[in-house]
Design a protein around this motif. Sequence first.
Motif, mmCIF file in Angstrom:
data_model
loop_
_atom_site.group_PDB
_atom_site.id
_atom_site.type_symbol
_atom_site.label_atom_id
_atom_site.label_comp_id
_atom_site.label_asym_id
_atom_site.label_seq_id
_atom_site.Cartn_x
_atom_site.Cartn_y
_atom_site.Cartn_z
ATOM 1 N N LYS A 98 0.852 -1.188 0.000
ATOM 2 C CA LYS A 98 0.000 0.000 0.000
ATOM 3 C C LYS A 98 0.885 1.235 0.000
ATOM 4 O O LYS A 98 1.687 1.433 0.922
ATOM 5 N N PHE A 99 0.792 2.028 -1.043
ATOM 6 C CA PHE A 99 1.609 3.236 -1.121
ATOM 7 C C PHE A 99 1.265 4.174 0.033
ATOM 8 O O PHE A 99 0.093 4.436 0.327
ATOM 9 N N GLY A 100 2.298 4.692 0.696
ATOM 10 C CA GLY A 100 2.093 5.606 1.813
ATOM 11 C C GLY A 100 1.634 4.922 3.081
ATOM 12 O O GLY A 100 1.114 5.578 3.990
ATOM 13 N N LYS A 112 0.176 -4.480 8.730
ATOM 14 C CA LYS A 112 -0.840 -5.109 7.896
ATOM 15 C C LYS A 112 -0.623 -4.795 6.427
ATOM 16 O O LYS A 112 -1.053 -5.546 5.552
ATOM 17 N N THR A 113 0.018 -3.667 6.150
ATOM 18 C CA THR A 113 0.404 -3.280 4.800
ATOM 19 C C THR A 113 1.758 -2.592 4.873
ATOM 20 O O THR A 113 2.159 -2.088 5.931
ATOM 21 N N PHE A 114 2.465 -2.562 3.746
ATOM 22 C CA PHE A 114 3.754 -1.859 3.657
ATOM 23 C C PHE A 114 3.877 -1.197 2.287
ATOM 24 O O PHE A 114 3.338 -1.693 1.288
ATOM 25 N N ASP A 115 4.601 -0.080 2.252
ATOM 26 C CA ASP A 115 5.188 0.328 0.986
ATOM 27 C C ASP A 115 6.673 -0.012 1.092
ATOM 28 O O ASP A 115 7.129 -0.517 2.118
ATOM 29 N N CYS A 116 7.453 0.243 0.030
ATOM 30 C CA CYS A 116 8.835 -0.268 0.017
ATOM 31 C C CYS A 116 9.671 0.232 1.186
ATOM 32 O O CYS A 116 10.412 -0.534 1.800
ATOM 33 N N SER A 117 9.552 1.527 1.518
ATOM 34 C CA SER A 117 10.414 2.078 2.561
ATOM 35 C C SER A 117 9.890 1.826 3.971
ATOM 36 O O SER A 117 10.672 1.742 4.920
ATOM 37 N N SER A 118 8.547 1.704 4.133
ATOM 38 C CA SER A 118 8.044 1.361 5.473
ATOM 39 C C SER A 118 8.421 -0.077 5.804
ATOM 40 O O SER A 118 8.646 -0.428 6.967
ATOM 41 N N PHE A 119 8.517 -0.908 4.755
ATOM 42 C CA PHE A 119 8.949 -2.294 4.953
ATOM 43 C C PHE A 119 10.398 -2.348 5.421
ATOM 44 O O PHE A 119 10.717 -3.012 6.419
ATOM 45 N N THR A 120 11.300 -1.658 4.722
ATOM 46 C CA THR A 120 12.709 -1.683 5.127
ATOM 47 C C THR A 120 12.891 -1.035 6.502
ATOM 48 O O THR A 120 13.682 -1.508 7.315
ATOM 49 N N GLN A 121 12.145 0.039 6.763
ATOM 50 C CA GLN A 121 12.249 0.692 8.072
ATOM 51 C C GLN A 121 11.835 -0.266 9.185
ATOM 52 O O GLN A 121 12.516 -0.386 10.203
ATOM 53 N N ARG A 122 10.717 -0.979 8.980
ATOM 54 C CA ARG A 122 10.215 -1.910 9.992
ATOM 55 C C ARG A 122 11.191 -3.068 10.222
ATOM 56 O O ARG A 122 11.514 -3.417 11.365
ATOM 57 N N VAL A 123 11.676 -3.674 9.129
ATOM 58 C CA VAL A 123 12.564 -4.835 9.235
ATOM 59 C C VAL A 123 13.850 -4.486 9.964
ATOM 60 O O VAL A 123 14.291 -5.202 10.872
ATOM 61 N N PHE A 124 14.460 -3.368 9.579
ATOM 62 C CA PHE A 124 15.713 -2.979 10.224
ATOM 63 C C PHE A 124 15.488 -2.532 11.670
ATOM 64 O O PHE A 124 16.350 -2.757 12.525
ATOM 65 N N LYS A 125 14.349 -1.924 11.946
ATOM 66 C CA LYS A 125 14.049 -1.522 13.325
ATOM 67 C C LYS A 125 13.975 -2.738 14.235
ATOM 68 O O LYS A 125 14.508 -2.737 15.352
ATOM 69 N N GLU A 126 13.327 -3.798 13.745
ATOM 70 C CA GLU A 126 13.225 -5.019 14.549
ATOM 71 C C GLU A 126 14.582 -5.699 14.721
ATOM 72 O O GLU A 126 14.777 -6.473 15.656
ATOM 73 N N VAL A 149 5.013 -8.189 -0.180
ATOM 74 C CA VAL A 149 6.368 -8.552 0.234
ATOM 75 C C VAL A 149 6.755 -9.860 -0.461
ATOM 76 O O VAL A 149 6.055 -10.875 -0.344
ATOM 77 N N THR A 150 7.888 -9.821 -1.175
ATOM 78 C CA THR A 150 8.271 -10.977 -1.989
ATOM 79 C C THR A 150 9.761 -10.973 -2.270
ATOM 80 O O THR A 150 10.453 -9.971 -2.027
ATOM 81 N N TYR A 151 10.237 -12.080 -2.787
ATOM 82 C CA TYR A 151 11.585 -12.169 -3.324
ATOM 83 C C TYR A 151 11.513 -11.925 -4.830
ATOM 84 O O TYR A 151 10.566 -12.351 -5.496
ATOM 85 N N SER A 152 12.540 -11.271 -5.373
ATOM 86 C CA SER A 152 12.654 -11.090 -6.819
ATOM 87 C C SER A 152 14.084 -11.363 -7.239
ATOM 88 O O SER A 152 15.031 -11.065 -6.494
ATOM 89 N N LYS A 153 14.228 -11.916 -8.439
ATOM 90 C CA LYS A 153 15.557 -12.065 -9.017
ATOM 91 C C LYS A 153 16.116 -10.676 -9.277
ATOM 92 O O LYS A 153 15.392 -9.785 -9.731
ATOM 93 N N PHE A 154 17.411 -10.481 -9.012
ATOM 94 C CA PHE A 154 17.985 -9.143 -9.134
ATOM 95 C C PHE A 154 18.908 -8.983 -10.333
ATOM 96 O O PHE A 154 18.681 -8.125 -11.189
ATOM 97 N N PHE A 155 19.946 -9.803 -10.418
ATOM 98 C CA PHE A 155 20.946 -9.620 -11.468
ATOM 99 C C PHE A 155 20.356 -9.890 -12.855
ATOM 100 O O PHE A 155 19.546 -10.791 -13.044
ATOM 101 N N ASP A 156 20.777 -9.053 -13.823
ATOM 102 C CA ASP A 156 20.345 -9.172 -15.218
ATOM 103 C C ASP A 156 18.834 -8.988 -15.374
ATOM 104 O O ASP A 156 18.200 -9.604 -16.240
ATOM 105 N N THR A 157 18.256 -8.160 -14.523
ATOM 106 C CA THR A 157 16.830 -7.823 -14.623
ATOM 107 C C THR A 157 16.692 -6.309 -14.623
ATOM 108 O O THR A 157 17.665 -5.579 -14.394
ATOM 109 N N ASN A 158 15.486 -5.827 -14.834
ATOM 110 C CA ASN A 158 15.248 -4.388 -14.784
ATOM 111 C C ASN A 158 15.456 -3.817 -13.384
ATOM 112 O O ASN A 158 15.741 -2.622 -13.231
#
Length: 309
Positions: free
Chosen positions: A199-201, A208-222, A286-295
Motif C-alpha cells: 500500500k503506497f504511503g 498489515k500493509t507496507f510500501d517499500c520504505s516502510s517495509f525496510t524501516q520496519r525490518v531494520f528496526k526489529e 512482500v516478496t523475493y525477486s531475481k535481481f541480477f540481469d533484470t530491470n
Amino acid sequence: MTKRDWVMKSTIAVMLSTSLLMGGQVGQAAAYSQDSVKSEEIVKLTKSLVGKDYKYGAEGPKSFGSAGLATYVYGQAGIKIQDTISELYSKGTKVSRTAVKPGDLVFFSSSGNGKPTFMGIYVGNDQFIYSSQSKGEVVVKKYSAYKNKFLGARSYLSAESAAKPTTPDSSKPDQDAKASALADKVIKIGEKYMGTPYKFGSSKNTTKTFDCSSFTQRVFKEAGIELPRDSRQQSTVGKTVSLKNLKKGDLIFMKASVKTSSDRITHVAIYAGNGKILHTYGKPGVTYSKFFDTNWERRVVKVKRVIPE
C-alpha cells in the motif's frame, strides 16, 4: 684457516642449505596436503546432498539453489565464498576445463556462451553435482557431457590457503561474522512478512500493509537499526558501496524505470544474497525477486550498507 676448519665450515653450510631447502619443501607439502583435505571434505559433503530439493535462492540445508549449494558446502568446510553465480564466477582462481580438480566450481550456460546460468561442484571421475531446476533436486551429471555448455571453472581452495595469514590477528574482533549474523537476522525478519499487501504511503505504525520504505524501516528496526521513513531519506545514511561489493543486508535504491534519465529514487529493496532481493511492490506485496540481469538491477541508483562492519 686450517684445512680442518675449512672442512667443518663447508659441512655446516651444506647442512644449513639442505635444511632450508627441505623446510621449503615441507611447507609446500603441508599446503598441498591442506588443500587435499579440504577438497576431500567438500566432495564428501557435496555427495551427501544428492537428492535434496531444488529451490531458487535456497542455501540449505533442506533445499538449494544453484549457487546456494556451493555456498553451503564451502561454508560447512569452513571456507566463506560469495553466494551468487555471477560473484563466484568473477572471483577465485581460473581453471581450464581439462585441469579441474575435485572441489572446483564449474560454470555453464544453456547456449555455451554469455553469462553462466547454472553451476556445480566437480567431484572427480568425470562427474559434477549441481542443484537442477529442471530436475527439481540436487543431481550428479557427467562432466564431459556438458563441454558444449561449459563457460569456465574456478578454484577457491588454493586461494583460501594463500589468503590465510601466518599469524592470526587476535586483537581484531570478528566484525565480519557479526555483520553476517545481523544480515541473516534482517532477512529472517523480512521473511515473516512475506505476502503482506503493498500500500503506497502505508503507515509506519502498521504491519498489515507496507510500501517499500516502510517495509525496510520496519525490518531494520526489529533488527535494532533505525532508518528514516522514506526511501530518499534512507539513501542518505550508511556507507555507499558498489554493486560488485554487494553483501546480504545492503539496501538497494532504484529509480522509476530503466528508460528515465532522472536518478530520483522511487524504490528501495534489501539484498538477500544468492542474486535476489527482498522487497514489496504491487500485487505480490512482500516478496523475493531475481535481481541480477533484470530491470531491477538496471534501475539501480545507489547501494548503501547500514549494517555496521
